[in-house]
Design a protein around this motif. Structure first.
Motif, PDB file in Angstrom:
ATOM      1  N   PRO A 206       1.005  -1.177   0.117  1.00  0.00           N
ATOM      2  CA  PRO A 206      -0.200  -0.222  -0.106  1.00  0.00           C
ATOM      3  C   PRO A 206       1.045   1.367   0.020  1.00  0.00           C
ATOM      4  CG  PRO A 206      -0.862  -1.713   1.760  1.00  0.00           C
ATOM      5  CD  PRO A 206       0.611  -2.005   1.219  1.00  0.00           C
ATOM      6  N   ALA A 207       0.469   2.217  -0.650  1.00  0.00           N
ATOM      7  CA  ALA A 207       1.221   3.589  -0.509  1.00  0.00           C
ATOM      8  C   ALA A 207       0.138   4.660  -0.954  1.00  0.00           C
ATOM      9  CB  ALA A 207       2.291   3.487  -1.655  1.00  0.00           C
ATOM     10  N   ALA A 208       0.347   5.712  -0.464  1.00  0.00           N
ATOM     11  CA  ALA A 208      -0.285   7.274  -0.822  1.00  0.00           C
ATOM     12  C   ALA A 208      -1.884   7.294  -0.710  1.00  0.00           C
ATOM     13  CB  ALA A 208       0.108   7.505  -2.141  1.00  0.00           C
ATOM     14  N   ASN A 209      -2.187   8.598  -0.508  1.00  0.00           N
ATOM     15  CA  ASN A 209      -3.655   9.157  -0.839  1.00  0.00           C
ATOM     16  C   ASN A 209      -3.654  10.706  -1.091  1.00  0.00           C
ATOM     17  OD1 ASN A 209      -6.215   8.585  -1.510  1.00  0.00           O
ATOM     18  ND2 ASN A 209      -6.829   9.370   0.315  1.00  0.00           N
ATOM     19  N   PRO A 210      -3.945  11.728  -0.352  1.00  0.00           N
ATOM     20  CA  PRO A 210      -4.377  12.753  -0.825  1.00  0.00           C
ATOM     21  C   PRO A 210      -4.570  13.277  -1.983  1.00  0.00           C
ATOM     22  CG  PRO A 210      -3.133  13.154   1.266  1.00  0.00           C
ATOM     23  CD  PRO A 210      -3.322  11.590   0.870  1.00  0.00           C
ATOM     24  N   VAL A 211      -5.387  14.447  -2.407  1.00  0.00           N
ATOM     25  CA  VAL A 211      -5.436  14.673  -3.713  1.00  0.00           C
ATOM     26  C   VAL A 211      -4.182  15.489  -4.294  1.00  0.00           C
ATOM     27  CG1 VAL A 211      -7.965  14.652  -3.634  1.00  0.00           C
ATOM     28  CG2 VAL A 211      -6.563  16.787  -2.939  1.00  0.00           C
ATOM     29  N   GLY A 212      -3.782  15.574  -5.530  1.00  0.00           N
ATOM     30  CA  GLY A 212      -2.698  16.408  -6.139  1.00  0.00           C
ATOM     31  C   GLY A 212      -3.019  17.741  -5.808  1.00  0.00           C
ATOM     32  N   THR A 213      -1.738  18.509  -5.619  1.00  0.00           N
ATOM     33  CA  THR A 213      -1.827  19.896  -5.534  1.00  0.00           C
ATOM     34  C   THR A 213      -1.463  20.482  -6.950  1.00  0.00           C
ATOM     35  OG1 THR A 213       0.348  19.857  -4.721  1.00  0.00           O
ATOM     36  CG2 THR A 213      -1.604  19.946  -3.264  1.00  0.00           C
ATOM     37  N   PRO A 214      -1.819  21.634  -7.349  1.00  0.00           N
ATOM     38  CA  PRO A 214      -1.231  22.233  -8.382  1.00  0.00           C
ATOM     39  C   PRO A 214       0.288  22.766  -8.423  1.00  0.00           C
ATOM     40  CG  PRO A 214      -2.573  24.035  -7.226  1.00  0.00           C
ATOM     41  CD  PRO A 214      -2.767  22.514  -6.495  1.00  0.00           C
ATOM     42  N   ARG A 215       1.061  22.536  -9.525  1.00  0.00           N
ATOM     43  CA  ARG A 215       2.326  22.877  -9.490  1.00  0.00           C
ATOM     44  C   ARG A 215       2.669  24.571  -9.193  1.00  0.00           C
ATOM     45  NH1 ARG A 215       5.487  19.830 -12.845  1.00  0.00           N
ATOM     46  NH2 ARG A 215       4.497  18.472 -14.245  1.00  0.00           N
ATOM     47  N   SER A 216       3.535  24.457  -8.393  1.00  0.00           N
ATOM     48  CA  SER A 216       3.917  25.775  -7.759  1.00  0.00           C
ATOM     49  C   SER A 216       4.759  26.509  -9.102  1.00  0.00           C
ATOM     50  CB  SER A 216       5.113  25.713  -6.829  1.00  0.00           C
ATOM     51  OG  SER A 216       6.101  24.938  -7.046  1.00  0.00           O
ATOM     52  N   GLU A 217       5.240  27.776  -9.014  1.00  0.00           N
ATOM     53  CA  GLU A 217       5.845  28.424 -10.008  1.00  0.00           C
ATOM     54  C   GLU A 217       6.902  27.741 -10.616  1.00  0.00           C
ATOM     55  OE1 GLU A 217       7.279  32.951 -11.277  1.00  0.00           O
ATOM     56  OE2 GLU A 217       6.206  32.652  -9.597  1.00  0.00           O
ATOM     57  N   SER A 218       7.914  27.202  -9.825  1.00  0.00           N
ATOM     58  CA  SER A 218       8.785  26.599 -10.221  1.00  0.00           C
ATOM     59  C   SER A 218       8.926  25.216  -9.670  1.00  0.00           C
ATOM     60  CB  SER A 218      10.126  27.501 -10.100  1.00  0.00           C
ATOM     61  OG  SER A 218      11.246  26.978 -10.598  1.00  0.00           O
ATOM     62  N   PRO A 219       8.498  24.280  -9.645  1.00  0.00           N
ATOM     63  CA  PRO A 219       8.456  23.114  -8.956  1.00  0.00           C
ATOM     64  C   PRO A 219       9.621  22.194  -9.084  1.00  0.00           C
ATOM     65  CG  PRO A 219       6.789  22.865 -10.768  1.00  0.00           C
ATOM     66  CD  PRO A 219       7.282  24.095 -10.701  1.00  0.00           C
ATOM     67  N   SER A 220      10.193  22.305 -10.242  1.00  0.00           N
ATOM     68  CA  SER A 220      11.316  21.505 -10.516  1.00  0.00           C
ATOM     69  C   SER A 220      12.559  21.929 -10.579  1.00  0.00           C
ATOM     70  CB  SER A 220      11.135  20.690 -11.974  1.00  0.00           C
ATOM     71  OG  SER A 220      11.238  21.665 -12.915  1.00  0.00           O
ATOM     72  N   ALA A 221      12.587  23.211  -9.542  1.00  0.00           N
ATOM     73  CA  ALA A 221      13.995  23.958  -9.622  1.00  0.00           C
ATOM     74  C   ALA A 221      14.808  22.973  -8.566  1.00  0.00           C
ATOM     75  CB  ALA A 221      13.579  25.346  -8.803  1.00  0.00           C
ATOM     76  N   GLY A 222      16.114  22.844  -9.141  1.00  0.00           N
ATOM     77  CA  GLY A 222      16.911  22.181  -8.712  1.00  0.00           C
ATOM     78  C   GLY A 222      16.786  20.427  -8.715  1.00  0.00           C
ATOM     79  N   LEU A 223      15.879  20.093  -9.528  1.00  0.00           N
ATOM     80  CA  LEU A 223      15.659  18.724 -10.059  1.00  0.00           C
ATOM     81  C   LEU A 223      16.002  18.390 -11.493  1.00  0.00           C
ATOM     82  CD1 LEU A 223      12.215  18.332  -8.328  1.00  0.00           C
ATOM     83  CD2 LEU A 223      14.303  17.684  -7.383  1.00  0.00           C
ATOM     84  N   PRO A 224      16.394  17.238 -11.704  1.00  0.00           N
ATOM     85  CA  PRO A 224      16.829  16.107 -10.614  1.00  0.00           C
ATOM     86  C   PRO A 224      18.009  16.232  -9.837  1.00  0.00           C
ATOM     87  CG  PRO A 224      17.401  15.409 -12.781  1.00  0.00           C
ATOM     88  CD  PRO A 224      16.979  16.914 -13.077  1.00  0.00           C
ATOM     89  N   ARG A 225      18.021  15.427  -8.901  1.00  0.00           N
ATOM     90  CA  ARG A 225      19.294  15.298  -7.887  1.00  0.00           C
ATOM     91  C   ARG A 225      19.347  14.240  -7.207  1.00  0.00           C
ATOM     92  NH1 ARG A 225      15.710  18.535  -4.588  1.00  0.00           N
ATOM     93  NH2 ARG A 225      14.902  17.189  -2.737  1.00  0.00           N
ATOM     94  N   GLY A 226      20.398  13.835  -6.676  1.00  0.00           N
ATOM     95  CA  GLY A 226      20.859  12.460  -6.089  1.00  0.00           C
ATOM     96  C   GLY A 226      21.139  11.652  -6.946  1.00  0.00           C
ATOM     97  N   GLY A 227      21.472  11.967  -8.432  1.00  0.00           N
ATOM     98  CA  GLY A 227      21.773  10.900  -9.154  1.00  0.00           C
ATOM     99  C   GLY A 227      20.624  10.454 -10.108  1.00  0.00           C
ATOM    100  N   ALA A 228      19.334  10.851  -9.854  1.00  0.00           N
ATOM    101  CA  ALA A 228      18.270  10.680 -10.632  1.00  0.00           C
ATOM    102  C   ALA A 228      18.399  11.022 -12.078  1.00  0.00           C
ATOM    103  CB  ALA A 228      16.920  11.345  -9.917  1.00  0.00           C
ATOM    104  N   PRO A 229      17.910  10.261 -13.249  1.00  0.00           N
ATOM    105  CA  PRO A 229      17.778  10.711 -14.353  1.00  0.00           C
ATOM    106  C   PRO A 229      16.669  11.965 -14.833  1.00  0.00           C
ATOM    107  CG  PRO A 229      16.567   8.844 -14.273  1.00  0.00           C
ATOM    108  CD  PRO A 229      17.169   8.886 -12.674  1.00  0.00           C
ATOM    109  N   LYS A 230      17.045  12.847 -15.702  1.00  0.00           N
ATOM    110  CA  LYS A 230      15.933  13.819 -15.994  1.00  0.00           C
ATOM    111  C   LYS A 230      15.004  13.382 -16.975  1.00  0.00           C
ATOM    112  CE  LYS A 230      15.848  18.406 -18.050  1.00  0.00           C
ATOM    113  NZ  LYS A 230      15.161  18.974 -16.772  1.00  0.00           N
ATOM    114  N   VAL A 231      13.701  13.650 -16.842  1.00  0.00           N
ATOM    115  CA  VAL A 231      12.536  13.433 -17.525  1.00  0.00           C
ATOM    116  C   VAL A 231      12.515  14.596 -18.733  1.00  0.00           C
ATOM    117  CG1 VAL A 231      10.136  13.320 -17.595  1.00  0.00           C
ATOM    118  CG2 VAL A 231      11.348  12.729 -15.548  1.00  0.00           C
ATOM    119  N   ASP A 232      12.871  14.006 -19.907  1.00  0.00           N
ATOM    120  CA  ASP A 232      12.906  14.745 -20.889  1.00  0.00           C
ATOM    121  C   ASP A 232      11.604  15.283 -21.550  1.00  0.00           C
ATOM    122  OD1 ASP A 232      15.864  14.744 -21.067  1.00  0.00           O
ATOM    123  OD2 ASP A 232      15.596  12.724 -22.191  1.00  0.00           O
TER     124      ASP A 232
END
Length: 207
Positions: free
Chosen positions: A26-52
């Protein structure tokens, strides 16, 4: 978004094995929230790949019990199409499906709340994982299979996290039933389930 064919290898034999039993963490619930003005600033990090080619946040805006998997897909996964049960966590909306006859489960959760996408998995899950397996992109989206001590044993449990944007991801997980435990790679099966979810999200996003 331009469609890209998945490079994850899918086997009819493996997906058919789920009809004998699989289950999800099992995992997760609450409804999604709208994106902030710059939600992906500084992402990706930790070695995660970028979503093109990211999906819009609206792709993860609905209840996964209604949007993640179709009845036909559930038939392939569980051998039946049970009613999904919404779950609750700080991550975002989630759904669990259970076949009581087979003792099998599947789960899909949308991580719309942490706003870290796969970076959160790379930073928080990878250090404690007993299985950590980056996968070939699923329809162009980066993915990783993983198992942590709290998730289940790696001979029957696996979770696949897919980044659909630098700040958005979803998780698919299963646990193989007793008849398939130790005989089928649960991460290969879960990758197939994740591919089904991506197909449905792409359709919802109109891509």
């Amino acid at each position: 978004m331009k469609h890209r064919a998945t490079s994850v290898a899918f086997s009819c034999v493996v997906i058919a094995a789920l009809a004998v039993g699989c289950t999800g963490k099992p995992a997760a619930n609450p409804v999604g929230t709208p994106r902030s003005e710059s939600p992906s600033a500084g992402l990706p990090r930790g070695g995660a790949p970028k979503v093109d080619s990211p999906m819009p946040v609206s792709a993860l805006s609905s209840d996964p019990c209604q949007s993640a998997l179709t009845p036909g897909q559930l038939e392939k996964i569980l051998g039946t199409a049970p009613q999904g049960k919404p779950d609750s966590s700080p991550l975002g909306p989630a759904c669990n499906w259970h076949n009581s006859d087979k003792g099998s489960h599947a789960s899909v959760s949308y991580d719309t709340q942490t706003r870290t996408g796969l970076s959160g998995e790379y930073e928080n899950t990878k250090p404690q994982a007993v299985v950590w397996r980056p996968l070939p992109p699923i329809q162009g989206f980066p993915a990783v299979a993983h198992v942590t001590p709290s998730g289940g044993e790696p001979d029957y449990f696996c979770q696949v996290s897919v980044g659909v944007a630098d700040d958005l991801s979803f998780d698919a997980s299963i646990i193989l039933g007793p008849a398939k435990k130790g005989k089928v790679d649960p991460c290969q099966v879960t990758a197939q389930v994740a591919d089904m979810v991506v197909t449905n999200l792409r359709q919802k996003a109109g891509s």
